[in-house]
Design a protein around this motif. Structure first.
Motif, PDB file in Angstrom:
ATOM      1  N   THR A   1       7.598  -9.281   7.958  1.00  0.00           N
ATOM      2  CA  THR A   1       6.567  -8.293   8.708  1.00  0.00           C
ATOM      3  C   THR A   1       6.383  -7.133   7.600  1.00  0.00           C
ATOM      4  OG1 THR A   1       7.289  -8.941  10.759  1.00  0.00           O
ATOM      5  CG2 THR A   1       6.237  -6.767  10.596  1.00  0.00           C
ATOM      6  N   ALA A   2       7.416  -6.729   7.038  1.00  0.00           N
ATOM      7  CA  ALA A   2       7.235  -5.540   6.290  1.00  0.00           C
ATOM      8  C   ALA A   2       6.570  -5.748   5.054  1.00  0.00           C
ATOM      9  CB  ALA A   2       8.606  -5.018   5.860  1.00  0.00           C
ATOM     10  N   ALA A   3       6.851  -7.157   4.305  1.00  0.00           N
ATOM     11  CA  ALA A   3       5.816  -7.651   3.180  1.00  0.00           C
ATOM     12  C   ALA A   3       4.501  -7.692   3.452  1.00  0.00           C
ATOM     13  CB  ALA A   3       6.622  -8.807   2.356  1.00  0.00           C
ATOM     14  N   ASP A   4       4.249  -8.145   4.603  1.00  0.00           N
ATOM     15  CA  ASP A   4       2.838  -8.641   4.706  1.00  0.00           C
ATOM     16  C   ASP A   4       2.012  -7.155   5.164  1.00  0.00           C
ATOM     17  OD1 ASP A   4       3.013 -11.198   5.104  1.00  0.00           O
ATOM     18  OD2 ASP A   4       3.247 -11.279   7.244  1.00  0.00           O
ATOM     19  N   SER A   5       2.745  -6.063   5.485  1.00  0.00           N
ATOM     20  CA  SER A   5       2.312  -4.719   5.526  1.00  0.00           C
ATOM     21  C   SER A   5       2.138  -4.007   4.133  1.00  0.00           C
ATOM     22  CB  SER A   5       3.257  -3.665   6.378  1.00  0.00           C
ATOM     23  OG  SER A   5       2.486  -2.591   6.657  1.00  0.00           O
ATOM     24  N   VAL A   6       2.928  -4.237   3.270  1.00  0.00           N
ATOM     25  CA  VAL A   6       3.085  -3.706   2.035  1.00  0.00           C
ATOM     26  C   VAL A   6       1.734  -4.459   1.171  1.00  0.00           C
ATOM     27  CG1 VAL A   6       4.000  -3.721  -0.152  1.00  0.00           C
ATOM     28  CG2 VAL A   6       5.406  -3.180   1.809  1.00  0.00           C
ATOM     29  N   ARG A   7       1.558  -5.653   1.415  1.00  0.00           N
ATOM     30  CA  ARG A   7       0.414  -6.306   0.605  1.00  0.00           C
ATOM     31  C   ARG A   7      -0.914  -5.842   1.075  1.00  0.00           C
ATOM     32  NH1 ARG A   7       3.907 -11.139   1.805  1.00  0.00           N
ATOM     33  NH2 ARG A   7       4.528 -11.775  -0.060  1.00  0.00           N
ATOM     34  N   LYS A   8      -0.881  -5.598   2.465  1.00  0.00           N
ATOM     35  CA  LYS A   8      -2.141  -4.948   2.921  1.00  0.00           C
ATOM     36  C   LYS A   8      -2.495  -3.605   2.440  1.00  0.00           C
ATOM     37  CE  LYS A   8      -4.304  -3.715   7.178  1.00  0.00           C
ATOM     38  NZ  LYS A   8      -4.155  -3.760   8.829  1.00  0.00           N
ATOM     39  N   ASP A   9      -1.540  -2.945   2.311  1.00  0.00           N
ATOM     40  CA  ASP A   9      -1.651  -1.337   1.575  1.00  0.00           C
ATOM     41  C   ASP A   9      -2.009  -1.690   0.058  1.00  0.00           C
ATOM     42  OD1 ASP A   9      -1.218   0.003   4.080  1.00  0.00           O
ATOM     43  OD2 ASP A   9       0.647   0.423   3.448  1.00  0.00           O
ATOM     44  N   TYR A  10      -1.322  -2.740  -0.484  1.00  0.00           N
ATOM     45  CA  TYR A  10      -1.653  -2.958  -1.811  1.00  0.00           C
ATOM     46  C   TYR A  10      -3.147  -3.373  -2.231  1.00  0.00           C
ATOM     47  CZ  TYR A  10      -1.479  -5.634  -6.355  1.00  0.00           C
ATOM     48  OH  TYR A  10      -1.709  -6.301  -7.429  1.00  0.00           O
ATOM     49  N   GLU A  11      -3.524  -4.184  -1.251  1.00  0.00           N
ATOM     50  CA  GLU A  11      -4.934  -4.541  -1.594  1.00  0.00           C
ATOM     51  C   GLU A  11      -5.918  -3.549  -1.323  1.00  0.00           C
ATOM     52  OE1 GLU A  11      -6.016  -7.423  -2.849  1.00  0.00           O
ATOM     53  OE2 GLU A  11      -3.729  -8.240  -3.035  1.00  0.00           O
ATOM     54  N   GLU A  12      -5.673  -2.574  -0.230  1.00  0.00           N
ATOM     55  CA  GLU A  12      -6.365  -1.541  -0.049  1.00  0.00           C
ATOM     56  C   GLU A  12      -6.491  -0.618  -1.535  1.00  0.00           C
ATOM     57  OE1 GLU A  12      -6.643   2.726   2.267  1.00  0.00           O
ATOM     58  OE2 GLU A  12      -5.255   1.109   3.120  1.00  0.00           O
ATOM     59  N   TRP A  13      -5.328  -0.178  -1.858  1.00  0.00           N
ATOM     60  CA  TRP A  13      -5.132   0.544  -3.170  1.00  0.00           C
ATOM     61  C   TRP A  13      -5.788  -0.110  -4.298  1.00  0.00           C
ATOM     62  CZ3 TRP A  13      -4.327   5.405  -4.025  1.00  0.00           C
ATOM     63  CH2 TRP A  13      -3.852   5.838  -5.329  1.00  0.00           C
ATOM     64  N   ARG A  14      -5.777  -1.310  -4.495  1.00  0.00           N
ATOM     65  CA  ARG A  14      -6.235  -2.086  -5.645  1.00  0.00           C
ATOM     66  C   ARG A  14      -7.776  -2.059  -6.024  1.00  0.00           C
ATOM     67  NH1 ARG A  14      -5.241  -8.464  -6.539  1.00  0.00           N
ATOM     68  NH2 ARG A  14      -5.905  -8.803  -8.841  1.00  0.00           N
ATOM     69  N   TYR A  15      -8.202  -2.035  -4.527  1.00  0.00           N
ATOM     70  CA  TYR A  15      -9.843  -2.166  -4.597  1.00  0.00           C
ATOM     71  C   TYR A  15     -10.359  -0.804  -4.259  1.00  0.00           C
ATOM     72  CZ  TYR A  15      -8.956  -7.189  -5.435  1.00  0.00           C
ATOM     73  OH  TYR A  15      -8.545  -8.304  -5.996  1.00  0.00           O
ATOM     74  N   ALA A  16      -9.583   0.112  -3.768  1.00  0.00           N
ATOM     75  CA  ALA A  16     -10.259   1.384  -3.526  1.00  0.00           C
ATOM     76  C   ALA A  16     -10.888   1.994  -4.609  1.00  0.00           C
ATOM     77  CB  ALA A  16      -9.329   2.269  -2.828  1.00  0.00           C
ATOM     78  N   PRO A  17     -12.090   2.603  -4.174  1.00  0.00           N
ATOM     79  CA  PRO A  17     -12.934   3.458  -5.630  1.00  0.00           C
ATOM     80  C   PRO A  17     -12.061   4.617  -5.860  1.00  0.00           C
ATOM     81  CG  PRO A  17     -13.966   3.876  -3.125  1.00  0.00           C
ATOM     82  CD  PRO A  17     -12.626   2.683  -3.143  1.00  0.00           C
ATOM     83  N   ARG A  18     -12.326   4.805  -7.136  1.00  0.00           N
ATOM     84  CA  ARG A  18     -11.463   5.914  -7.747  1.00  0.00           C
ATOM     85  C   ARG A  18     -12.558   7.102  -7.829  1.00  0.00           C
ATOM     86  NH1 ARG A  18      -8.276   3.811  -5.793  1.00  0.00           N
ATOM     87  NH2 ARG A  18      -6.020   2.834  -6.633  1.00  0.00           N
ATOM     88  N   LYS A  19     -12.007   8.305  -7.724  1.00  0.00           N
ATOM     89  CA  LYS A  19     -12.674   9.346  -8.073  1.00  0.00           C
ATOM     90  C   LYS A  19     -12.840   9.739  -9.475  1.00  0.00           C
ATOM     91  CE  LYS A  19     -11.513  11.746  -3.612  1.00  0.00           C
ATOM     92  NZ  LYS A  19     -10.919  13.075  -3.227  1.00  0.00           N
TER      93      LYS A  19
END
Length: 374
Positions: free
Chosen positions: A356-374
């Motif tokens: 459960t914890a790893a799935d949550s980490v991967r979800k956050d990781y994917e958001e961070w990986r593709y989030a636009p940078r300022k």
């Protein structure tokens, strides 16, 4: 795990990008953050889910009670908090013995003891190129933890745990790799931007005082290292002493990210580092808000390399859990309370919680990986 009013709550309902920005705002109130190092941390967080986990303990501290509410009733201990595969290292104790074990207690705080086990299991699940299947990892960790509760003690690489030496020391002593990496450290610039400056005077004094008497040719450098702590001020003093080099490090100590979510409590850093069943590093200390330690080829954190799969064997993972149990065994909850709680938990509780914890980490990781940078 009752929440109290205080610093930013880093809500799990927030997007990760928003939560990270809020946490870093809080962090900048705790120390003089090095912006370039923080930017480097942001890039490293995109490398892999494992590195992302290492760098985002604040998110874990908020999310894990919600993700795994069934763990809330476990006995509380002064725990490591940010436990993972790369939070182990070596040092020499007061008698000169080579010791291996957990060597970073920056995020130490009082919490349910099972959270340390879950975080370690989650880091293994997220680690690259590992050789032990997830179904086996949980059983190995619990077995090692039970053994550690039964006979808590440190791992001494000169006698009882000699099999750890090849993993813990590797070829750093033979190749000079450690000192080659240290030579790459950059000089710390003055506040006005001029090159060749030195760390703050109080930090220089602490570092100089920690060196052996008679050390000469002291050079001060800024050091870039760590995962979750990357961005905090970190300095080293390198000196000549009796035919060789010696080094000391000073890193800013800030409150555990657990307190950012669950309320303030005293730092547990030294209490865990000097626990009853450890052979502590006599050079590791906290003074005036700075963590001081000796750095050397035999006194350093061990990071995974391209041969990680060859290291992450059953016996190493079991040793990690054993060391964790030896840390928890000194806590106020008591060994018997921890044993009883372990016994009552469902057979697959650790496997399920880590998944459960790893799935949550991967979800956050994917958001961070593709989030636009300022």
């Amino acid at each position: 795990m009752k929440q109290v009013a205080g610093p930013p709550a880093c809500e799990i309902t927030m997007s990760f990008v928003e939560a990270n920005a809020e946490y870093e705002t809080w962090l900048k109130e705790q120390c003089d953050v090095v912006d370039k190092d923080l930017a480097a941390k942001h890039e490293r967080m995109k490398d892999s889910p494992f590195m992302f986990l290492r760098a985002t303990y604040f998110r874990w501290a908020k999310s894990i009670p919600t993700l795994c509410p069934e763990l809330a009733d476990a006995p509380e201990v002064l725990a490591v908090g940010d436990l993972h595969l790369e939070n182990f290292g070596t040092w020499r104790d007061a008698d000169g013995r080579l010791v291996w074990g957990v060597n970073d207690f920056d995020e130490a705080a009082v919490m349910p003891y099972v959270l340390d086990l879950v975080r370690l299991a989650t880091s293994i699940r997220l680690a690259p190129d590992r050789s032990v299947p997830n179904t086996k990892v949980a059983h190995i960790l619990i077995a090692g933890y039970r053994e550690g509760l039964q006979l808590p003690q440190p791992a001494l690489l000169d006698e009882g745990e000699t099999w750890l030496r090849s993993y813990a020391i590797g070829t750093d002593l033979e190749t000079g790799k450690f000192w080659k990496n240290i030579d790459k450290a950059k000089k710390y610039p003055l506040i006005d931007g001029k090159a060749g400056g030195k760390p703050p005077r109080d930090v220089m004094q602490l570092l100089k005082a920690s060196l052996p008497t008679g050390a000469t040719g002291i050079r001060y450098r800024r050091r870039i290292a760590g995962g979750g702590s990357l961005g905090r001020p970190r300095y080293v003093a390198i000196a000549d002493w009796r035919g060789g080099r010696v080094m000391r490090e000073a890193k800013a100590l800030v409150p555990s990210a657990w307190t950012c979510v669950h309320g303030a409590q005293p730092s547990g850093f030294l209490k865990l580092a000097r626990g009853q069943y450890r052979a502590p590093d006599p050079f590791l200390d906290v003074q005036d808000g700075w963590i001081l330690r000796r750095l050397a080829p035999d006194s350093r954190k061990i990071e995974l390399d391209e041969d990680a799969a060859t290291h992450l064997k059953d016996y190493l993972l079991q040793a990690m859990a054993f060391d964790l149990a030896s840390i928890h065994a000194a806590g106020s909850a008591g060994v018997e309370a921890l044993r009883r709680d372990l016994k009552k938990r469902p057979r697959d509780w650790l496997f399920n919680a880590a998944k459960t914890a790893a799935d949550s980490v991967r979800k956050d990781y994917e958001e961070w990986r593709y989030a636009p940078r300022k």
